[in-house]
Design a protein around this motif. Structure first.
Motif, PDB file in Angstrom:
ATOM      1  N   LEU A 241      33.824 -17.836 -31.315  1.00 21.87           N
ATOM      2  CA  LEU A 241      34.168 -16.503 -31.823  1.00 21.87           C
ATOM      3  C   LEU A 241      33.696 -16.428 -33.270  1.00 21.87           C
ATOM      4  N   GLY A 242      32.673 -15.584 -33.506  1.00 25.03           N
ATOM      5  CA  GLY A 242      32.156 -15.447 -34.866  1.00 25.03           C
ATOM      6  C   GLY A 242      30.793 -16.091 -35.031  1.00 25.03           C
ATOM      7  N   GLY A 243      29.816 -15.266 -35.393  1.00 27.77           N
ATOM      8  CA  GLY A 243      28.447 -15.758 -35.585  1.00 27.77           C
ATOM      9  C   GLY A 243      28.089 -15.875 -37.048  1.00 27.77           C
TER      10      GLY A 243
ATOM     11  N   PRO B 259      27.776 -18.816 -40.378  1.00 24.99           N
ATOM     12  CA  PRO B 259      27.122 -20.120 -40.396  1.00 24.99           C
ATOM     13  C   PRO B 259      27.888 -21.192 -39.618  1.00 24.99           C
ATOM     14  N   GLY B 260      29.234 -21.177 -39.699  1.00 23.48           N
ATOM     15  CA  GLY B 260      30.018 -22.194 -39.006  1.00 23.48           C
ATOM     16  C   GLY B 260      29.886 -22.091 -37.504  1.00 23.48           C
ATOM     17  N   GLY B 261      30.073 -20.875 -36.966  1.00 21.33           N
ATOM     18  CA  GLY B 261      30.029 -20.681 -35.518  1.00 21.33           C
ATOM     19  C   GLY B 261      28.644 -20.962 -34.946  1.00 21.33           C
TER      20      GLY B 261
ATOM     21  N   HIS C 214      30.115 -15.083 -29.766  1.00 18.86           N
ATOM     22  CA  HIS C 214      30.494 -13.662 -29.755  1.00 18.86           C
ATOM     23  C   HIS C 214      30.606 -13.181 -31.194  1.00 18.86           C
ATOM     24  N   GLU C 215      29.707 -12.297 -31.596  1.00 12.59           N
ATOM     25  CA  GLU C 215      29.707 -11.794 -32.969  1.00 12.59           C
ATOM     26  C   GLU C 215      29.882 -10.278 -32.937  1.00 12.59           C
ATOM     27  N   GLN C 216      30.840  -9.791 -33.734  1.00 10.98           N
ATOM     28  CA  GLN C 216      31.111  -8.346 -33.710  1.00 10.98           C
ATOM     29  C   GLN C 216      30.007  -7.522 -34.365  1.00 10.98           C
ATOM     30  N   GLY C 217      29.297  -8.115 -35.331  1.00  8.45           N
ATOM     31  CA  GLY C 217      28.262  -7.368 -36.063  1.00  8.45           C
ATOM     32  C   GLY C 217      26.923  -7.380 -35.344  1.00  8.45           C
TER      33      GLY C 217
ATOM     34  N   VAL D 204      23.679 -17.485 -50.715  1.00  9.36           N
ATOM     35  CA  VAL D 204      24.661 -18.567 -50.856  1.00  9.36           C
ATOM     36  C   VAL D 204      23.917 -19.799 -51.383  1.00  9.36           C
ATOM     37  N   GLY D 205      24.657 -20.691 -52.010  1.00  8.57           N
ATOM     38  CA  GLY D 205      24.049 -21.893 -52.561  1.00  8.57           C
ATOM     39  C   GLY D 205      24.320 -23.096 -51.670  1.00  8.57           C
ATOM     40  N   LEU D 206      23.330 -23.990 -51.553  1.00 14.68           N
ATOM     41  CA  LEU D 206      23.534 -25.233 -50.800  1.00 14.68           C
ATOM     42  C   LEU D 206      23.090 -26.399 -51.680  1.00 14.68           C
TER      43      LEU D 206
ATOM     44  N   ALA E 236      19.216 -16.485 -48.872  1.00 13.00           N
ATOM     45  CA  ALA E 236      19.837 -15.221 -48.470  1.00 13.00           C
ATOM     46  C   ALA E 236      20.749 -15.493 -47.284  1.00 13.00           C
ATOM     47  N   ARG E 237      21.930 -14.901 -47.320  1.00 12.08           N
ATOM     48  CA  ARG E 237      22.835 -15.085 -46.178  1.00 12.08           C
ATOM     49  C   ARG E 237      22.195 -14.554 -44.901  1.00 12.08           C
ATOM     50  N   THR E 238      21.517 -13.418 -45.002  1.00 16.82           N
ATOM     51  CA  THR E 238      20.841 -12.861 -43.813  1.00 16.82           C
ATOM     52  C   THR E 238      19.798 -13.842 -43.282  1.00 16.82           C
TER      53      THR E 238
ATOM     54  N   ARG F  91      33.813  -6.620 -30.926  1.00 18.02           N
ATOM     55  CA  ARG F  91      34.896  -7.439 -31.484  1.00 18.02           C
ATOM     56  C   ARG F  91      35.692  -8.028 -30.322  1.00 18.02           C
ATOM     57  N   ARG F  92      35.893  -9.331 -30.314  1.00 15.77           N
ATOM     58  CA  ARG F  92      36.598  -9.986 -29.216  1.00 15.77           C
ATOM     59  C   ARG F  92      37.820 -10.724 -29.763  1.00 15.77           C
ATOM     60  N   SER F  93      38.723 -11.095 -28.828  1.00 10.87           N
ATOM     61  CA  SER F  93      39.848 -11.919 -29.297  1.00 10.87           C
ATOM     62  C   SER F  93      39.782 -13.264 -28.572  1.00 10.87           C
TER      63      SER F  93
ATOM     64  N   GLY G 222      35.727 -23.505 -40.289  1.00 13.31           N
ATOM     65  CA  GLY G 222      35.200 -22.757 -41.432  1.00 13.31           C
ATOM     66  C   GLY G 222      36.271 -21.933 -42.125  1.00 13.31           C
ATOM     67  N   ASP G 223      35.857 -20.766 -42.652  1.00 15.16           N
ATOM     68  CA  ASP G 223      36.772 -19.918 -43.423  1.00 15.16           C
ATOM     69  C   ASP G 223      38.032 -19.542 -42.635  1.00 15.16           C
ATOM     70  N   ALA G 224      37.964 -19.522 -41.330  1.00 15.55           N
ATOM     71  CA  ALA G 224      39.141 -19.192 -40.519  1.00 15.55           C
ATOM     72  C   ALA G 224      40.259 -20.202 -40.794  1.00 15.55           C
TER      73      ALA G 224
ATOM     74  N   SER H 146      31.092 -23.602 -52.037  1.00 13.89           N
ATOM     75  CA  SER H 146      31.240 -24.580 -50.952  1.00 13.89           C
ATOM     76  C   SER H 146      31.658 -24.022 -49.606  1.00 13.89           C
ATOM     77  N   GLY H 147      31.837 -22.712 -49.483  1.00 12.22           N
ATOM     78  CA  GLY H 147      32.354 -22.161 -48.225  1.00 12.22           C
ATOM     79  C   GLY H 147      31.418 -22.414 -47.055  1.00 12.22           C
ATOM     80  N   THR H 148      30.143 -22.194 -47.265  1.00  6.37           N
ATOM     81  CA  THR H 148      29.167 -22.388 -46.188  1.00  6.37           C
ATOM     82  C   THR H 148      29.054 -23.872 -45.857  1.00  6.37           C
ATOM     83  N   LYS H 149      29.028 -24.678 -46.905  1.00  5.39           N
ATOM     84  CA  LYS H 149      28.994 -26.141 -46.726  1.00  5.39           C
ATOM     85  C   LYS H 149      30.163 -26.603 -45.861  1.00  5.39           C
TER      86      LYS H 149
HETATM   87  C1  LIG Z   1      31.759 -13.799 -53.394  1.00 10.15           C
HETATM   88  C2  LIG Z   1      31.484 -14.956 -52.503  1.00 10.15           C
HETATM   89  C3  LIG Z   1      30.480 -15.851 -52.837  1.00 10.15           C
HETATM   90  C4  LIG Z   1      30.224 -16.930 -52.032  1.00 10.15           C
HETATM   91  N1  LIG Z   1      29.264 -17.819 -52.394  1.00 10.15           N
HETATM   92  C5  LIG Z   1      29.044 -18.888 -51.647  1.00 10.15           C
HETATM   93  C6  LIG Z   1      28.085 -19.877 -51.998  1.00 10.15           C
HETATM   94  O1  LIG Z   1      27.410 -19.778 -53.019  1.00 10.15           O
HETATM   95  N2  LIG Z   1      27.924 -20.958 -51.209  1.00 10.15           N
HETATM   96  C7  LIG Z   1      28.668 -21.118 -50.094  1.00 10.15           C
HETATM   97  O2  LIG Z   1      28.510 -22.114 -49.411  1.00 10.15           O
HETATM   98  N3  LIG Z   1      29.563 -20.197 -49.704  1.00 10.15           N
HETATM   99  C8  LIG Z   1      29.777 -19.102 -50.461  1.00 10.15           C
HETATM  100  N4  LIG Z   1      30.716 -18.184 -50.086  1.00 10.15           N
HETATM  101  C9  LIG Z   1      31.539 -18.427 -48.917  1.00 10.15           C
HETATM  102  C10 LIG Z   1      30.829 -18.198 -47.633  1.00 10.15           C
HETATM  103  O3  LIG Z   1      30.319 -16.893 -47.554  1.00 10.15           O
HETATM  104  C11 LIG Z   1      31.803 -18.455 -46.488  1.00 10.15           C
HETATM  105  O4  LIG Z   1      32.603 -19.548 -46.812  1.00 10.15           O
HETATM  106  C12 LIG Z   1      31.054 -18.762 -45.212  1.00 10.15           C
HETATM  107  O5  LIG Z   1      30.356 -17.630 -44.815  1.00 10.15           O
HETATM  108  C13 LIG Z   1      32.022 -19.215 -44.120  1.00 10.15           C
HETATM  109  O6  LIG Z   1      31.365 -19.276 -42.893  1.00 10.15           O
HETATM  110  P1  LIG Z   1      32.155 -18.993 -41.550  1.00 10.15           P
HETATM  111  O7  LIG Z   1      31.131 -19.173 -40.467  1.00 10.15           O
HETATM  112  O8  LIG Z   1      33.382 -19.792 -41.502  1.00 10.15           O
HETATM  113  O9  LIG Z   1      32.647 -17.497 -41.651  1.00 10.15           O
HETATM  114  P2  LIG Z   1      31.844 -16.135 -41.872  1.00 10.15           P
HETATM  115  O10 LIG Z   1      30.532 -16.371 -42.484  1.00 10.15           O
HETATM  116  O11 LIG Z   1      32.768 -15.204 -42.546  1.00 10.15           O
HETATM  117  O12 LIG Z   1      31.586 -15.634 -40.389  1.00 10.15           O
HETATM  118  C14 LIG Z   1      32.605 -15.133 -39.560  1.00 10.15           C
HETATM  119  C15 LIG Z   1      31.960 -14.210 -38.557  1.00 10.15           C
HETATM  120  O13 LIG Z   1      32.910 -13.885 -37.563  1.00 10.15           O
HETATM  121  C16 LIG Z   1      32.725 -12.538 -37.196  1.00 10.15           C
HETATM  122  N5  LIG Z   1      33.980 -12.091 -36.594  1.00 10.15           N
HETATM  123  C17 LIG Z   1      35.194 -12.043 -37.197  1.00 10.15           C
HETATM  124  N6  LIG Z   1      36.127 -11.637 -36.313  1.00 10.15           N
HETATM  125  C18 LIG Z   1      35.492 -11.407 -35.144  1.00 10.15           C
HETATM  126  C19 LIG Z   1      35.928 -10.982 -33.862  1.00 10.15           C
HETATM  127  N7  LIG Z   1      37.220 -10.717 -33.621  1.00 10.15           N
HETATM  128  N8  LIG Z   1      35.009 -10.847 -32.873  1.00 10.15           N
HETATM  129  C20 LIG Z   1      33.698 -11.127 -33.115  1.00 10.15           C
HETATM  130  N9  LIG Z   1      33.235 -11.554 -34.316  1.00 10.15           N
HETATM  131  C21 LIG Z   1      34.122 -11.693 -35.307  1.00 10.15           C
HETATM  132  C22 LIG Z   1      32.369 -11.846 -38.502  1.00 10.15           C
HETATM  133  O14 LIG Z   1      31.689 -10.634 -38.272  1.00 10.15           O
HETATM  134  C23 LIG Z   1      31.490 -12.895 -39.170  1.00 10.15           C
HETATM  135  O15 LIG Z   1      30.127 -12.713 -38.879  1.00 10.15           O
HETATM  136  C24 LIG Z   1      30.974 -17.095 -50.844  1.00 10.15           C
HETATM  137  C25 LIG Z   1      31.959 -16.175 -50.474  1.00 10.15           C
HETATM  138  C26 LIG Z   1      32.231 -15.122 -51.304  1.00 10.15           C
HETATM  139  C27 LIG Z   1      33.315 -14.157 -50.901  1.00 10.15           C
END
Ligand SMILES: Cc1cc2nc3c(=O)[nH]c(=O)nc-3n(C[C@H](O)[C@H](O)[C@H](O)COP(=O)(O)OP(=O)(O)OC[C@H]3O[C@@H](n4cnc5c(N)ncnc54)[C@H](O)[C@@H]3O)c2cc1C
Length: 494
Positions: free
Chosen positions: A9-11, A13-15, A34-37, A47-49, A101-103, A125-127, A273-275, A285-288
């Motif tokens: 759930l979630g596309g 970087p972590g997923g 499954h990604e909602q976007g 983001v930085g690595l 670039a995050r994209t 959006r899924r649960s 990840g962030d969840a 460090s969030g992406t890391k």
């Molecule tokens: C201001 C800022 C600066 C940052 N700078 C950095 C940096 O320099 N370096 C770094 O490593 N990190 C950085 N981060 C953190 C980084 O963006 C996150 O930590 C990272 O993206 C976490 O990855 P993730 O896969 O856990 O979650 P996310 O990238 O948030 O991905 C979660 C995905 O789940 C999808 N989703 C959520 N709910 C649902 C649902 N119910 N159904 C379907 N899809 C769903 C969302 O659309 C999203 O695409 C920064 C964050 C912020 C806010």
């Protein structure tokens, strides 16, 4: 263990990374993300690595890392003195740090996930509960509904300061940390290039400045950017931007949310990840963390006999690393929130203060990698440039500290020197010379040093900090960074 069907759930970087690694490990496993976007729209800019992360990604999956590095942009770091003057600038070289670039990162991870045979589903959006799978990886980000609705013991705390994540349509030459002062207060940017024509331009400020500038009253539609703030910041940072524009992407002022969870799994669902956890953006460090979680989870699934032991092993491996980084991030966030108070520090000392803000980079190590910066800082600290041998820096600094002064002992044991507990100490001390004593443990000593800095700046007190001799590197960094006037070494164990 073998898993037949996995839903992610979630596309982010972590997923995406977990999905790809799973499929590479076990090609027979059906994996769906499954990604909602949409595939190519996301929040934010770059983001930085850092080097350490790149090494881990190289070991887990060299193919995807090759594409990430090819799309990333290497950069050094630049700090201007706290008065913002262009004449007072220092640079720190960092050969491996890249921005991407995050994209672009997501496009690469999507491509590699599909190449490995992962199914990607976008736009709904899924649960976690509704997904048809033997195992659900909930990588649904900082606002995770899985965490909020599930038995994970999730807790979210909110930072005092405010930040806004903007971008530029040109590449800055280096990462830049620069404060500016407007009629409303101090705003600070952390900015870095992430492609040939783009930079992340993050700005943060304190609540008082934010209110005085009128930002609290701005109301923006959910999909729009806060154009009023962007135009204000363009004017404030005109020099750093060379008069160019700032761009938004659903950009608005936010307070950072730190997520912790008592447990990361329940039944067939595991958080990633962030969840599961966040760490303040100022340590990048969030992406890391999300991608390293993916590596550990897939390793645990490969080697453990069943799902429950795989989840337990994943958490056993990852939790200490995550909590360590969260503690560094907590200290880093406090340092940035108090940044406007350091306007008196010249750039080189400010860079030492920045590098040592969370206790992660010992002064001798920094002197080894950036001798020119540390020598410049030592010159302002002691009037001479210091030893050529980085290993001798700590003793050199300690030998040049201010002569002993009569000081009243004040025992402190607190967590946030800039919060109400710190306020109480300030009120009690009222500008008298003090010796800060307290627990010998390293975290408590770092906090004493931070409180010492606050006392020096806000009350003009002379501050001596008592600490175990084993922590002399931290104490020397504290002296050079203006966190205390003197240190008193004790023989206690740290
Ligand atoms: C201001 C800022 C600066 C940052 N700078 C950095 C940096 O320099 N370096 C770094 O490593 N990190 C950085 N981060 C953190 C980084 O963006 C996150 O930590 C990272 O993206 C976490 O990855 P993730 O896969 O856990 O979650 P996310 O990238 O948030 O991905 C979660 C995905 O789940 C999808 N989703 C959520 N709910 C649902 C649902 N119910 N159904 C379907 N899809 C769903 C969302 O659309 C999203 O695409 C920064 C964050 C912020 C806010």
């Amino acid at each position: 263990m073998r898993v037949r069907r996995v839903a992610v759930l979630g596309g982010g970087p972590g997923g995406l990374y977990a999905a790809r690694l799973l499929k590479l490990t076990d090609p027979a496993c059906e994996v769906t993300v499954h990604e909602q976007g949409d595939p190519d729209s996301t929040f934010g800019f770059g983001v930085g690595l850092a080097a350490g992360t790149q090494r881990k990604l190289a070991a887990a999956d060299p193919d995807s890392l090759r594409d990430v590095l090819a799309a990333g942009r290497r950069h050094d770091m630049r700090m201007t003195g706290s008065d913002g003057s262009a004449a007072d600038v220092v640079r720190v070289r960092n050969d491996r740090l890249i921005g991407i670039a995050r994209t672009e990162l997501l496009a690469i991870l999507q491509r590699h996930a599909e190449k490995a045979g992962v199914a990607l589903e976008f736009g709904a959006r899924r649960s976690a509960d509704e997904l048809d799978a033997d195992l659900v990886i909930a990588a649904d980000g900082v606002s995770s509904a899985t965490r909020e609705n599930g038995p994970f013991g999730g807790r979210v705390t909110t930072g005092r300061g405010l930040y806004l994540w903007a971008g530029t349509e040109f590449a800055l030459p280096d990462a830049l940390f620069a404060p500016v002062t407007t009629e409303h207060g101090v705003l600070v940017t952390h900015a870095y290039p992430y492609s040939a024509e783009r930079s992340t331009f993050l700005v943060e400020t304190d609540e008082t400045t934010w209110r005085r500038a009128g930002f609290a009253e701005i109301d923006v539609a959910p999909e729009a950017s806060d154009e009023v703030s962007l135009r204000y910041l363009e004017r404030a940072f005109a020099e750093q931007l060379g008069g160019r524009r700032l761009i938004g992407n659903r950009t608005r002022w936010l307070r950072f949310r730190t997520v912790t969870c008592e447990r990361w799994s329940a039944g067939r669902t595991v958080l990633l990840g962030d969840a599961a956890h966040t760490a303040h953006y100022s340590i990048g460090s969030g992406t890391k963390l999300a991608m390293e979680d993916a590596i550990a989870l897939v390793d645990a699934l490969r080697t453990a006999p069943d799902r429950a032991s795989a989840f337990a092993e994943y958490e056993r491996v990852r939790r200490p690393a995550v909590e360590r980084l969260q503690e560094l991030a907590r200290r880093s966030a406090l340092w940035w929130e108090s940044f406007p108070l350091r306007r008196h520090l010249p750039a080189a000392q400010l860079m030492v203060a920045y590098m040592s803000r969370a206790g992660n980079v010992p002064l001798p190590r920094f002197a080894g990698t950036s001798p020119d910066v540390v020598r410049a800082a030592l010159r302002t600290y002691a009037g001479e440039p210091g030893p050529a041998d980085p290993a001798a820096v700590t003793e050199w600094v300690l030998a040049r500290q201010r002569a002993a002064f009569p000081a009243e002992p004040v025992h402190v044991d607190l967590r946030d020197p800039w919060g109400p507990d710190g306020d109480a100490v300030l009120a009690g001390v009222g500008g008298r010379a003090v010796r800060l004593t307290g627990p010998a443990e390293r975290g408590a000593v770092l906090t004493r040093l931070d409180l010492g800095e606050r006392l020096r700046i806000e009350t003009g007190s002379l501050v001596e900090v008592e600490a175990p001799a084993a922590l002399r590197d931290d104490l020397a960094a504290g002296l050079v960074s203006g966190r205390c006037d003197r240190v008193l070494l004790s023989e206690e164990e740290a």
